[in-house]
Scaffold this active site. Structure first.
Site, PDB file in Angstrom:
ATOM      1  N   SER A 194      17.750  83.202  29.348  1.00 39.92           N
ATOM      2  CA  SER A 194      17.322  84.596  29.119  1.00 39.92           C
ATOM      3  C   SER A 194      15.814  84.749  29.174  1.00 39.92           C
ATOM      4  CB  SER A 194      17.797  85.076  27.753  1.00 39.92           C
ATOM      5  OG  SER A 194      19.170  84.902  27.621  1.00 39.92           O
ATOM      6  N   GLU A 220      30.316  77.331  28.275  1.00 39.73           N
ATOM      7  CA  GLU A 220      29.916  77.871  26.979  1.00 39.73           C
ATOM      8  C   GLU A 220      30.997  78.803  26.434  1.00 39.73           C
ATOM      9  OE1 GLU A 220      26.263  80.168  27.157  1.00 39.73           O
ATOM     10  OE2 GLU A 220      25.846  79.725  25.060  1.00 39.73           O
TER      11      GLU A 220
HETATM   12  C1  LIG Z   1      21.962  83.999  18.381  1.00 41.53           C
HETATM   13  C2  LIG Z   1      21.575  84.026  19.831  1.00 41.53           C
HETATM   14  C3  LIG Z   1      21.340  82.841  20.501  1.00 41.53           C
HETATM   15  C4  LIG Z   1      20.939  82.862  21.840  1.00 41.53           C
HETATM   16  N1  LIG Z   1      20.669  81.674  22.461  1.00 41.53           N
HETATM   17  C5  LIG Z   1      20.239  81.688  23.742  1.00 41.53           C
HETATM   18  C6  LIG Z   1      19.878  80.457  24.395  1.00 41.53           C
HETATM   19  O1  LIG Z   1      19.955  79.364  23.805  1.00 41.53           O
HETATM   20  N2  LIG Z   1      19.412  80.521  25.648  1.00 41.53           N
HETATM   21  C7  LIG Z   1      19.307  81.708  26.343  1.00 41.53           C
HETATM   22  O2  LIG Z   1      18.900  81.676  27.496  1.00 41.53           O
HETATM   23  N3  LIG Z   1      19.647  82.875  25.762  1.00 41.53           N
HETATM   24  C8  LIG Z   1      20.105  82.901  24.475  1.00 41.53           C
HETATM   25  N4  LIG Z   1      20.425  84.101  23.862  1.00 41.53           N
HETATM   26  C9  LIG Z   1      20.218  85.356  24.594  1.00 41.53           C
HETATM   27  C10 LIG Z   1      21.498  86.066  25.032  1.00 41.53           C
HETATM   28  O3  LIG Z   1      22.129  85.359  26.084  1.00 41.53           O
HETATM   29  C11 LIG Z   1      21.127  87.482  25.429  1.00 41.53           C
HETATM   30  O4  LIG Z   1      20.620  88.134  24.288  1.00 41.53           O
HETATM   31  C12 LIG Z   1      22.304  88.253  25.980  1.00 41.53           C
HETATM   32  O5  LIG Z   1      22.702  87.745  27.215  1.00 41.53           O
HETATM   33  C13 LIG Z   1      22.014  89.758  26.116  1.00 41.53           C
HETATM   34  O6  LIG Z   1      20.844  89.963  26.844  1.00 41.53           O
HETATM   35  P1  LIG Z   1      19.696  90.933  26.292  1.00 41.53           P
HETATM   36  O7  LIG Z   1      19.421  90.549  24.873  1.00 41.53           O
HETATM   37  O8  LIG Z   1      18.590  90.937  27.262  1.00 41.53           O
HETATM   38  O9  LIG Z   1      20.360  92.384  26.222  1.00 41.53           O
HETATM   39  P2  LIG Z   1      20.556  93.386  27.456  1.00 41.53           P
HETATM   40  O10 LIG Z   1      21.082  92.632  28.613  1.00 41.53           O
HETATM   41  O11 LIG Z   1      19.311  94.167  27.632  1.00 41.53           O
HETATM   42  O12 LIG Z   1      21.709  94.318  26.908  1.00 41.53           O
HETATM   43  C14 LIG Z   1      21.454  95.450  26.037  1.00 41.53           C
HETATM   44  C15 LIG Z   1      22.771  96.178  25.831  1.00 41.53           C
HETATM   45  O13 LIG Z   1      23.260  96.709  27.067  1.00 41.53           O
HETATM   46  C16 LIG Z   1      24.585  96.261  27.301  1.00 41.53           C
HETATM   47  N5  LIG Z   1      24.776  96.005  28.737  1.00 41.53           N
HETATM   48  C17 LIG Z   1      23.936  95.336  29.568  1.00 41.53           C
HETATM   49  N6  LIG Z   1      24.457  95.272  30.812  1.00 41.53           N
HETATM   50  C18 LIG Z   1      25.667  95.901  30.757  1.00 41.53           C
HETATM   51  C19 LIG Z   1      26.687  96.155  31.726  1.00 41.53           C
HETATM   52  N7  LIG Z   1      26.577  95.757  32.998  1.00 41.53           N
HETATM   53  N8  LIG Z   1      27.809  96.816  31.307  1.00 41.53           N
HETATM   54  C20 LIG Z   1      27.923  97.234  30.014  1.00 41.53           C
HETATM   55  N9  LIG Z   1      26.991  97.029  29.055  1.00 41.53           N
HETATM   56  C21 LIG Z   1      25.867  96.378  29.427  1.00 41.53           C
HETATM   57  C22 LIG Z   1      24.715  94.973  26.512  1.00 41.53           C
HETATM   58  O14 LIG Z   1      26.066  94.701  26.193  1.00 41.53           O
HETATM   59  C23 LIG Z   1      23.880  95.277  25.272  1.00 41.53           C
HETATM   60  O15 LIG Z   1      24.634  95.988  24.340  1.00 41.53           O
HETATM   61  C24 LIG Z   1      20.819  84.109  22.521  1.00 41.53           C
HETATM   62  C25 LIG Z   1      21.079  85.301  21.856  1.00 41.53           C
HETATM   63  C26 LIG Z   1      21.442  85.279  20.513  1.00 41.53           C
HETATM   64  C27 LIG Z   1      21.715  86.584  19.816  1.00 41.53           C
END
Ligand SMILES: Cc1cc2nc3c(=O)[nH]c(=O)nc-3n(C[C@H](O)[C@H](O)[C@H](O)COP(=O)(O)OP(=O)(O)OC[C@H]3O[C@@H](n4cnc5c(N)ncnc54)[C@H](O)[C@@H]3O)c2cc1C
Length: 395
Positions: A130, A245
């Site tokens: 991410s 995962e």
């Molecule tokens: C506890 C924790 C541990 C993590 N560990 C890691 C790690 O080790 N390595 C790593 O790389 N990442 C990690 N992450 C990150 C995680 O993979 C991302 O937070 C996640 O993929 C969501 O991306 P974002 O936060 O950018 O939200 P966004 O992608 O910006 O999403 C925001 C909102 O929009 C919604 N949304 C987005 N796209 C769509 C779609 N196409 N259709 C419908 N709804 C949509 C989402 O569901 C969400 O509600 C971790 C996150 C957490 C909370």
């Protein structure tokens, strides 16, 4: 699938059970309540012991330190770990997702170099996927990697990197070609976190801990020998990691959820509600029973995912069903705990009145992240809709 154990599976279970009964550390309950930062070395030596006994990753091929066990045996492994309330293994990302990806895509020398140290927890792994503007839309990531002789020079930022603070190595997804459609210009690199130019900054979570981090890369030089899979085929490598995962993580969590529901049932026998033990309240009984049944459904769903992997050799999009189910189930479980425990359930570690030294307050706050990490619930539903049910894409 056939849920009755074969003779071979029974033998496997009995051998494992004997080993675990002799080796699961007796002082684990005292360590369990400490923050990960404090218990890390304790858990690392427990994983090392499992590795020396040949139990760290039973389904991995024998030549890479596993037992070439069937996925049914892998399921038995997690059940026995749960039965004895054994400590978890600390190199969670290495074992659950990155090791299997290296075994599937790595060169022979990468496998020999990295896999044994994942198993022994000598090297801890983190997952650099991410970025601030690329989470759900992983293929939109920007981290720039330019070829310079036999190295890539990497610049950019990752975020939410779990175990970044303790990670020795990182599975990093970078953009090696910005001039092709976004899925086609990505590459996966195996990165030594001690490389010059890597800076890890812990992020404080609402639980108070700093499990995950921001990582900044400034002119970090990574040998081309550390490309995992093919250059510009990083999307396939990364998706394979994500499927591992989503598909296999639930098996480990079953251990934790089972312990939580059993403890909640025990607590509700003594905690008072309307002048009598909570367990006599019809609503509490219904909810406990519902939750207990859902934890069992989760176990069976996991067996279905294993069954699919046995048939095809790779985890499929069905893993998203498991991910969606366990993450939302944990939120229901933690919500129920708060209903039963009342205000005492919100007291944090260190407060003399906190139930189980703040374990439930922590669990309630931490579970919010479950429906975000490893892909949000909306993303899992999109995957299930499109790839499992064959519905049209939502976007
Ligand atoms: C506890 C924790 C541990 C993590 N560990 C890691 C790690 O080790 N390595 C790593 O790389 N990442 C990690 N992450 C990150 C995680 O993979 C991302 O937070 C996640 O993929 C969501 O991306 P974002 O936060 O950018 O939200 P966004 O992608 O910006 O999403 C925001 C909102 O929009 C919604 N949304 C987005 N796209 C769509 C779609 N196409 N259709 C419908 N709804 C949509 C989402 O569901 C969400 O509600 C971790 C996150 C957490 C909370």
């Amino acid at each position: 699938m056939d849920l009755n154990l074969s003779t071979e599976e029974r033998q496997f279970r009995d051998e494992l059970r004997g080993w675990l009964e002799a080796n699961v550390p007796k002082d684990w309950p005292a360590w369990r309540e400490k923050p990960l930062e404090e218990s890390f070395e304790y858990l690392r030596s427990w994983q090392r012991k499992l590795y020396e006994g040949g139990w760290a990753a039973v389904s991995w091929p024998k030549e890479y330190g596993g037992r070439s066990a069937t996925l049914m045996q892998q399921a038995i492994f997690w059940q026995e770990m749960a039965r004895l309330e054994a400590p978890p293994m600390v190199n969670a990302l290495g074992l659950g997702l990155i090791g299997p990806t290296i075994i599937a895509f790595g060169t022979e020398s990468q496998k020999k170099r990295f896999v044994p140290k994942i198993l022994s927890a000598e090297e801890i792994w983190c997952q650099g996927f991410s970025e601030p503007n690329a989470g759900s839309d992983l293929a939109g990531l920007q981290m720039d990697a330019r070829l310079d002789g036999d190295h890539y020079v990497v610049n950019g930022q990752k975020v939410w990197t779990s175990y970044g603070w303790i990670g020795d190595w990182c599975e990093l997804v970078v953009r090696t070609d910005p001039n092709v459609p976004k899925h086609k210009g990505l590459t996966v690199l195996l990165v030594d976190m001690k490389s010059p130019g890597v800076e890890v900054r812990p992020l404080r979570q609402m639980t108070g801990e700093s499990e995950f981090n921001e990582i900044f890369f400034r002119d970090v030089r990574i040998p081309t020998a550390n490309v995992l899979g093919q250059v510009n085929d990083g999307w396939n490598v990364a998706v394979s990691t994500l499927m591992h995962e989503r598909g296999s993580y639930g098996a480990r969590l079953h251990l934790i959820f089972k312990r939580a529901i059993n403890r909640l049932i025990e607590l509700s026998r003594t905690l008072q509600r309307n002048g009598r033990p909570a367990v006599h309240d019809a609503l509490v009984r219904q909810k406990l029973a519902q939750c207990y049944a859902e934890i069992e459904i989760m176990r069976l769903n996991q067996l279905r995912a294993f069954s699919r992997i046995s048939a095809t050799g790779i985890p499929g999009p069905e893993g998203s069903i498991q991910k969606l189910f366990w993450s939302e189930l944990n939120q229901r479980l933690q919500q129920l705990a708060q209903e039963i425990l009342g205000p005492y359930g919100q007291l944090e570690k260190g407060d003399s009145l906190a139930v189980d030294n703040g374990l439930w307050a922590y669990g309630y706050l931490r579970c919010r992240g479950n429906t975000i990490e490893a892909g949000t619930s909306e993303v899992q539903r999109n995957i299930i809709g499109h790839f499992v049910l064959g519905l049209p894409r939502s976007y």
